[in-house]
Design an enzyme around this catalytic site. Structure first.
Site, PDB file in Angstrom:
ATOM      1  N   GLU A 113       0.877  -1.188   0.000  1.00  0.00           N
ATOM      2  CA  GLU A 113       0.000   0.000   0.000  1.00  0.00           C
ATOM      3  C   GLU A 113       0.902   1.223   0.000  1.00  0.00           C
ATOM      4  OE1 GLU A 113      -3.360   0.925  -0.131  1.00  0.00           O
ATOM      5  OE2 GLU A 113      -2.453   2.919   0.029  1.00  0.00           O
ATOM      6  N   ASP A 158      -5.955  -4.710  -7.188  1.00  0.00           N
ATOM      7  CA  ASP A 158      -7.149  -3.883  -6.961  1.00  0.00           C
ATOM      8  C   ASP A 158      -6.787  -2.397  -7.000  1.00  0.00           C
ATOM      9  OD1 ASP A 158      -9.737  -3.165  -6.304  1.00  0.00           O
ATOM     10  OD2 ASP A 158      -9.479  -3.540  -4.154  1.00  0.00           O
TER      11      ASP A 158
HETATM   12  C1  LIG Z   1      -9.298   0.165  -4.370  1.00  0.00           C
HETATM   13  S1  LIG Z   1      -8.274   0.572  -3.034  1.00  0.00           S
HETATM   14  C2  LIG Z   1      -7.867  -0.981  -2.325  1.00  0.00           C
HETATM   15  C3  LIG Z   1      -8.996  -1.634  -1.588  1.00  0.00           C
HETATM   16  C4  LIG Z   1      -8.660  -2.961  -0.948  1.00  0.00           C
HETATM   17  N1  LIG Z   1      -7.996  -3.865  -1.894  1.00  0.00           N
HETATM   18  C5  LIG Z   1      -9.892  -3.624  -0.409  1.00  0.00           C
HETATM   19  O1  LIG Z   1     -10.596  -4.329  -1.179  1.00  0.00           O
HETATM   20  O2  LIG Z   1     -10.190  -3.479   0.771  1.00  0.00           O
HETATM   21  C6  LIG Z   1      -6.764   1.000  -3.842  1.00  0.00           C
HETATM   22  C7  LIG Z   1      -5.647   1.335  -2.879  1.00  0.00           C
HETATM   23  O3  LIG Z   1      -4.437   1.445  -3.632  1.00  0.00           O
HETATM   24  C8  LIG Z   1      -3.624   2.433  -3.025  1.00  0.00           C
HETATM   25  N2  LIG Z   1      -2.642   2.822  -4.048  1.00  0.00           N
HETATM   26  C9  LIG Z   1      -2.714   3.772  -5.017  1.00  0.00           C
HETATM   27  N3  LIG Z   1      -1.645   3.720  -5.820  1.00  0.00           N
HETATM   28  C10 LIG Z   1      -0.881   2.700  -5.385  1.00  0.00           C
HETATM   29  C11 LIG Z   1       0.339   2.102  -5.836  1.00  0.00           C
HETATM   30  N4  LIG Z   1       0.983   2.581  -6.921  1.00  0.00           N
HETATM   31  N5  LIG Z   1       0.826   1.032  -5.171  1.00  0.00           N
HETATM   32  C12 LIG Z   1       0.198   0.540  -4.078  1.00  0.00           C
HETATM   33  N6  LIG Z   1      -0.972   1.066  -3.586  1.00  0.00           N
HETATM   34  C13 LIG Z   1      -1.496   2.115  -4.244  1.00  0.00           C
HETATM   35  C14 LIG Z   1      -4.597   3.497  -2.608  1.00  0.00           C
HETATM   36  O4  LIG Z   1      -4.050   4.314  -1.578  1.00  0.00           O
HETATM   37  C15 LIG Z   1      -5.792   2.661  -2.128  1.00  0.00           C
HETATM   38  O5  LIG Z   1      -5.706   2.430  -0.746  1.00  0.00           O
END
Ligand SMILES: C[S@@+](CC[C@H](N)C(=O)[O-])C[C@H]1O[C@@H](n2cnc3c(N)ncnc32)[C@H](O)[C@@H]1O
Length: 256
Positions: A113, A158
Site C-alpha cells: 500500500e 485492486d
Molecule cells: C481500491 S483501493 C484498495 C482496496 C482494498 N484492496 C480492499 O478491497 O479493501 C486502492 C488502494 O491502492 C492504493 N494505491 C494507489 N496507488 C498505489 C500504488 N501505486 N501502489 C500501491 N498502492 C497504491 C490506494 O491508496 C488505495 O488504498
C-alpha cells in the site's frame, strides 16, 4: 496519483462482489494442507467504519453490504463477523482482513500500500501477526519479490483506476507477473463504466488463461460505475463453483 480513498467506497456493491469472490476462492485454495502465498498490490487500510463521514457521504454501502445478511457459515460471513467482533457493528473488512480471517498458519500474507495514511492504518490493524506490509508501489513490489514462497499463490490486484492508462498497465503487470511466477493465480478487480475502459484490460489479458465475472449493479447509480468486474488468471480447480457461490450470495446487489 494518490487522491483515491477507499473509505468512500467501502462496503459498496463492487467491494462486496470482490470480497465475496475472494473469500470463496480462498476457502477452496486452503482446502489442501500445503501453504499458500497471498499477495495484494493495492491493500488499502484493511478495516473500514461504515459510520464514518466518508462512507456516509457517498452512501455506497446502502446499495451494498447493507442490503445483505451474509450467512455466518460462508467464508465471507466469517470474515465479516470477525471484523464486527473487532470493530463493532459498523465495521467492514477490507480485502486484507477478509484474507486474514481465512488463511492458516502455514500461509503467508504480503501486502503493498503506497498511501502513507492508509499504510499506517493497515500496519496498525495487522502489524503484530507476522504479515509483511510494504509501503511501496504494488506493481513494482510484487514483481521485485516474485516468485513468492510458498509457490502456490493468489495475488489480488485492486488498483484505483484513477487514469485511463491504468487498465492497460494492470494487464501488462499481470503478464509480467505470471511470466515470473507461473504458479500464481491472479484476481483483478475493475469497474464497469459507461466509457467501457475495461476493454483495454480485457484485451491486455487475452494472451493468458483468464475467466471473467462481470455484473451490473441491481441498483444502478445516477452516474459513474454501473457494475463490477473480476478477471481470474490461472483459475484454480473449483473457480467456477466459487463464482457461482458468490453470485448466489450477491443476488440482492448484483443483477443476474
Ligand atoms: C481500491 S483501493 C484498495 C482496496 C482494498 N484492496 C480492499 O478491497 O479493501 C486502492 C488502494 O491502492 C492504493 N494505491 C494507489 N496507488 C498505489 C500504488 N501505486 N501502489 C500501491 N498502492 C497504491 C490506494 O491508496 C488505495 O488504498
Amino acid at each position: 496519483m494518490l487522491s483515491y480513498q477507499h473509505a468512500y467506497h467501502a462496503g459498496g456493491p463492487a467491494d462486496v462482489h470482490k470480497h465475496i469472490v475472494l473469500a470463496e476462492l480462498l476457502a477452496r485454495l486452503t482446502e489442501k494442507p500445503r501453504g499458500l502465498s497471498y499477495v495484494e498490490t493495492h491493500a488499502g487500510r484493511g478495516l473500514y467504519d461504515l459510520a464514518a463521514p466518508e462512507a456516509a457521504k457517498t452512501g455506497e454501502a446502502a446499495a451494498g453490504i447493507a442490503r445483505l445478511a451474509p450467512d455466518a457459515g460462508t467464508p465471507f460471513g466469517r470474515a465479516l463477523a470477525a471484523a464486527r467482533a473487532a470493530g463493532g457493528a459498523s465495521a467492514y473488512p477490507g480485502s486484507p482482513l477478509v484474507a486474514k480471517a481465512l488463511l492458516r498458519p502455514q500461509d503467508r500474507l504480503t501486502l503493498m500500500e503506497l498511501h502513507p495514511a492508509e499504510h499506517a492504518a493497515l500496519k496498525a490493524t495487522l502489524a503484530t501477526d507476522g504479515t509483511a506490509i510494504h509501503r511501496r508501489d504494488g506493481f513494482e513490489g510484487a514483481l521485485a519479490l516474485a516468485p513468492f514462497a510458498p509457490r502456490r499463490g493468489l495475488v489480488l490486484v485492486d488498483p484505483s483506476y484513477e487514469v485511463k492508462s491504468d487498465y492497460a498497465a494492470a494487464a501488462a503487470f499481470v503478464r509480467r507477473l505470471v511470466a515470473r511466477w507461473p504458479e500464481a493465480t491472479v484476481l483483478v478487480w475493475y469497474p464497469l463504466l459507461p466509457a467501457a475502459r475495461h476493454h483495454a484490460l480485457r484485451a491486455g489479458l487475452a494472451p493468458l488463461a483468464v475467466a471473467f465475472d462481470e455484473a451490473p449493479f441491481a441498483v444502478p447509480p445516477a452516474r459513474g460505475m454501473t457494475g463490477s468486474g473480476l478477471a481470474l488468471v490461472n483459475a484454480p480447480h473449483g473457480s467456477a463453483a466459487a463464482f457461482a457461490a458468490a453470485r448466489r450470495q450477491t443476488a440482492g446487489i448484483l443483477a443476474p
